[in-house]
Design a protein around this motif. Structure first.
Motif, PDB file in Angstrom:
ATOM      1  N   ALA A   1     -39.821   8.640  30.633  1.00  0.00           N
ATOM      2  CA  ALA A   1     -38.555   7.975  30.955  1.00  0.00           C
ATOM      3  C   ALA A   1     -37.940   7.337  29.712  1.00  0.00           C
ATOM      4  CB  ALA A   1     -38.783   6.918  32.030  1.00  0.00           C
ATOM      5  N   ALA A   2     -38.768   6.713  28.898  1.00  0.00           N
ATOM      6  CA  ALA A   2     -38.262   6.067  27.683  1.00  0.00           C
ATOM      7  C   ALA A   2     -37.725   7.102  26.698  1.00  0.00           C
ATOM      8  CB  ALA A   2     -39.368   5.240  27.030  1.00  0.00           C
TER       9      ALA A   2
ATOM     10  N   SER B   1     -31.216  10.950  25.251  1.00  0.00           N
ATOM     11  CA  SER B   1     -29.905  11.216  25.841  1.00  0.00           C
ATOM     12  C   SER B   1     -28.938  10.067  25.571  1.00  0.00           C
ATOM     13  CB  SER B   1     -30.018  11.490  27.338  1.00  0.00           C
ATOM     14  OG  SER B   1     -30.613  10.409  28.011  1.00  0.00           O
ATOM     15  N   GLY B   2     -29.452   8.855  25.432  1.00  0.00           N
ATOM     16  CA  GLY B   2     -28.593   7.715  25.085  1.00  0.00           C
ATOM     17  C   GLY B   2     -27.972   7.858  23.713  1.00  0.00           C
ATOM     18  N   VAL B   3     -28.710   8.436  22.780  1.00  0.00           N
ATOM     19  CA  VAL B   3     -28.160   8.699  21.448  1.00  0.00           C
ATOM     20  C   VAL B   3     -27.009   9.695  21.554  1.00  0.00           C
ATOM     21  CG1 VAL B   3     -28.684   9.801  19.233  1.00  0.00           C
ATOM     22  CG2 VAL B   3     -30.241   8.110  20.181  1.00  0.00           C
ATOM     23  N   GLY B   4     -27.189  10.712  22.399  1.00  0.00           N
ATOM     24  CA  GLY B   4     -26.123  11.686  22.600  1.00  0.00           C
ATOM     25  C   GLY B   4     -24.889  11.061  23.232  1.00  0.00           C
ATOM     26  N   VAL B   5     -25.096  10.154  24.194  1.00  0.00           N
ATOM     27  CA  VAL B   5     -23.973   9.473  24.835  1.00  0.00           C
ATOM     28  C   VAL B   5     -23.234   8.605  23.821  1.00  0.00           C
ATOM     29  CG1 VAL B   5     -23.335   7.748  26.564  1.00  0.00           C
ATOM     30  CG2 VAL B   5     -24.979   9.521  27.145  1.00  0.00           C
TER      31      VAL B   5
ATOM     32  N   VAL C   1     -29.736   8.082  33.672  1.00  0.00           N
ATOM     33  CA  VAL C   1     -30.197   7.672  35.008  1.00  0.00           C
ATOM     34  C   VAL C   1     -31.333   8.575  35.483  1.00  0.00           C
ATOM     35  CG1 VAL C   1     -29.499   7.453  37.422  1.00  0.00           C
ATOM     36  CG2 VAL C   1     -27.959   6.685  35.611  1.00  0.00           C
ATOM     37  N   MET C   2     -31.182   9.865  35.265  1.00  0.00           N
ATOM     38  CA  MET C   2     -32.231  10.802  35.696  1.00  0.00           C
ATOM     39  C   MET C   2     -33.535  10.552  34.954  1.00  0.00           C
ATOM     40  SD  MET C   2     -30.114  14.314  36.251  1.00  0.00           S
ATOM     41  CE  MET C   2     -31.372  15.162  37.170  1.00  0.00           C
ATOM     42  N   ALA C   3     -33.450  10.192  33.693  1.00  0.00           N
ATOM     43  CA  ALA C   3     -34.665   9.880  32.934  1.00  0.00           C
ATOM     44  C   ALA C   3     -35.315   8.600  33.457  1.00  0.00           C
ATOM     45  CB  ALA C   3     -34.339   9.748  31.451  1.00  0.00           C
ATOM     46  N   GLY C   4     -34.501   7.631  33.838  1.00  0.00           N
ATOM     47  CA  GLY C   4     -35.045   6.373  34.350  1.00  0.00           C
ATOM     48  C   GLY C   4     -35.808   6.534  35.650  1.00  0.00           C
TER      49      GLY C   4
ATOM     50  N   LEU D   1     -30.466  19.703  34.140  1.00  0.00           N
ATOM     51  CA  LEU D   1     -31.123  18.405  34.314  1.00  0.00           C
ATOM     52  C   LEU D   1     -31.841  18.316  35.659  1.00  0.00           C
ATOM     53  CD1 LEU D   1     -28.384  16.048  32.844  1.00  0.00           C
ATOM     54  CD2 LEU D   1     -30.646  16.502  31.878  1.00  0.00           C
ATOM     55  N   ILE D   2     -31.250  18.885  36.702  1.00  0.00           N
ATOM     56  CA  ILE D   2     -31.890  18.865  38.027  1.00  0.00           C
ATOM     57  C   ILE D   2     -33.196  19.648  37.991  1.00  0.00           C
ATOM     58  CG2 ILE D   2     -31.669  19.734  40.391  1.00  0.00           C
ATOM     59  CD1 ILE D   2     -28.684  18.923  40.213  1.00  0.00           C
TER      60      ILE D   2
END
Length: 164
Positions: free
Chosen positions: A29-30, A36-40, A59-62, A137-138
């Protein structure tokens, strides 16, 4: 230790399974959140209006951490050697349950992070790629869900080693 029936080292393996489920799932998750946060963040510089739409991989990673938490709670509530005998079979069942869920969550987190990073950046340049990114992602999230299901099945096998 009087009154204990079962194997004295068995709870070690059970608790190790609970820890493995939580630790590996949270590592996935981390990683998925960070990657993906870096990409955002990178995409938000070019197209700030797409930031909220691009939060989906984060959100999906979390959610992956929640899968590990569920298995860790199931395992830890099943370990009570004073109430019921706890044998090595039970400890190994819980260990394998935790490893199945945790490692599936770790691999799914890596997939979500990589796809999420590349996907949100590509979506900023070509909005038609959004649905394809979500589908990928799904399927990556489904890998962790498979680990959760197998973890629940393996955990339910604990306690079936001997008739008490």
């Amino acid at each position: 230790m009087t009154g204990f029936s079962g194997d004295e080292t068995a709870p070690f393996f059970g608790f190790l399974g609970a820890a493995a489920a939580l630790v590996f799932s949270c590592m996935g998750a981390a990683y998925g959140t960070a990657k993906s946060g870096v990409g955002v963040a990178s995409m938000g510089v070019m197209r700030p209006e797409l930031v909220m739409k691009s939060i989906v991989p984060v959100v999906m990673a979390g959610v992956l951490g929640i899968y590990g938490l569920i298995i860790a709670v199931i395992i830890s509530t099943g370990i009570n050697p004073k109430a019921k005998s706890y044998y090595l079979f039970d400890g190994y069942a819980h260990l394998s349950s935790g490893l199945a869920c945790g490692l599936a969550g770790l691999s799914a987190g890596m997939a979500i992070g990589i796809v999420g990073d590349a996907g949100v950046r590509a979506n900023a340049q070509q909005p038609k790629l959004f649905v394809g990114m979500i589908l990928i992602l799904i399927f990556a999230e489904a890998l962790a869900l498979y680990g959760l299901i197998v973890g629940i099945i393996l955990s339910s096998r604990a306690g079936q080693s001997r008739a008490d």
